[in-house]
Design a protein around this motif. Structure first.
Motif, mmCIF file in Angstrom:
data_model
loop_
_atom_site.group_PDB
_atom_site.id
_atom_site.type_symbol
_atom_site.label_atom_id
_atom_site.label_comp_id
_atom_site.label_asym_id
_atom_site.label_seq_id
_atom_site.Cartn_x
_atom_site.Cartn_y
_atom_site.Cartn_z
ATOM 1 N N GLN A 16 0.845 -1.201 0.000
ATOM 2 C CA GLN A 16 0.000 0.000 0.000
ATOM 3 C C GLN A 16 0.880 1.251 0.000
ATOM 4 N N GLY A 22 -3.303 3.161 -1.495
ATOM 5 C CA GLY A 22 -3.760 1.866 -1.997
ATOM 6 C C GLY A 22 -2.656 1.107 -2.705
ATOM 7 N N HIS A 23 -3.083 0.097 -3.473
ATOM 8 C CA HIS A 23 -2.137 -0.727 -4.220
ATOM 9 C C HIS A 23 -2.779 -1.118 -5.544
#
Length: 312
Positions: A16, A22-23
């Motif tokens: 992340q 996020g990813h």
């Protein structure tokens, strides 16, 4: 056996680290390719000290070239990203390929938005700053983006190039003419399938070269990887399959020849995947051994359980 190392944008492994916290986890990389390689994960933006989450970066067109700028503050982080690429050299020199995060102003390989400050418009025509450094510093290194890996042809091509480049990296140094000839011989059918002109040019170049200088070997592998980066067409694959078929002309019965011919032509017409005629040819190679064919990477370019030739 030394594990093959592949560089990768850290967010593609589920880390992340993106600007929004996020990813962009890649199932193919984590679940499939990851069984056969050791990933070296990097995030240039985190690597230059930017926080998670963080303000977005964008690429801007300036008089002194493309610059990576934080539009919220006007901060230019281009030089820091270039310096990060320099610091990452010890890691990058150990890898055999790199998977980049698409559209990223640091890691995007192509079609990254480039903003024109005069018009206020953006065109998808740039490469990310870190990705551009990889392309400039390591022209032979196989590079691909996560989104493009969803295309079966591009996925297969990238993995094939990674395994070829890894084999090159394991050649004993200093490189001898004999070792180069053996390596080049193993690639002949792969090169024939991907770029017939470079296949011929490389054959002459290797045959004529006597001294294994750094300039020559660097130029050689760059040309090999350039040739292999060109996706093989059905017509070229068909040519190679028929070429291999010729090695069994004396051993096969009329019925076996007809079956193999039908399978190759069915592939050419798009009715069967490449795997079907290849499976037949591998069967005949086991039944009628041939040292030259057994050494061809074309027949076994990477682990079979990756199933990369099922859909091409």
């Amino acid at each position: 056996m030394v594990a093959i190392k592949v560089g990768i944008s850290a967010c593609l492994l589920g880390e992340q680290v993106r600007y929004d916290g996020g990813h962009k986890r890649s199932a193919f990389c984590t679940d499939e390719l990851g069984r056969h390689v050791e990933f070296v994960q990097l995030c240039p933006e985190v690597g230059i000290g930017m926080p998670v989450p963080r303000p977005t970066i964008r690429l801007e067109k300036h008089a002194n070239g493309t610059r990576a700028v934080v539009p919220k503050t006007g901060e230019d982080v281009t030089d820091r990203l270039i310096a990060f690429a320099e610091r990452a050299t010890p890691h990058i020199e150990t890898i055999s390929g790199y998977v980049l995060c698409a559209k990223s102003p640091s890691c995007g390989m192509e079609r990254v938005k480039l903003y024109d400050l005069e018009t206020g418009h953006a065109r998808k025509e740039a490469s990310g700053i870190f990705a551009a450094q990889l392309q400039q510093r390591y022209p032979a290194l196989p590079l691909e983006e996560d989104g493009r890996l969803n295309d079966p042809l591009l996925r297969e091509n990238f993995v094939m190039r990674v395994f070829v480049y890894a084999a090159w990296q394991t050649l004993p140094q200093p490189l001898t003419k004999a070792a180069l000839l053996q390596f080049h011989t193993s690639l002949k059918l792969l090169l024939l399938a991907h770029n017939q002109q470079l296949y011929r040019d490389l054959g002459r170049w290797v045959a004529d070269q006597q001294e294994m200088t750094d300039d020559f070997t660097r130029g050689y592998i760059e040309k090999v990887m350039q040739a292999l980066a060109e996706p093989a067409t059905r017509a070229n694959h068909t040519n190679v399959l028929q070429h291999i078929q010729g090695y069994f002309s004396e051993q096969l019965s009329a019925a076996q020849k007809a079956e193999l011919t039908d399978s190759i032509l069915a592939y050419r017409a798009g009715h069967e995947p490449l795997l079907v005629p290849l499976t037949l040819l591998r069967h005949y190679l086991r039944e009628f051994p041939n040292d030259y064919l057994a050494g061809q990477r074309y027949l076994n370019p990477y682990p079979k359980d990756l199933k990369l030739r099922y859909g091409i």
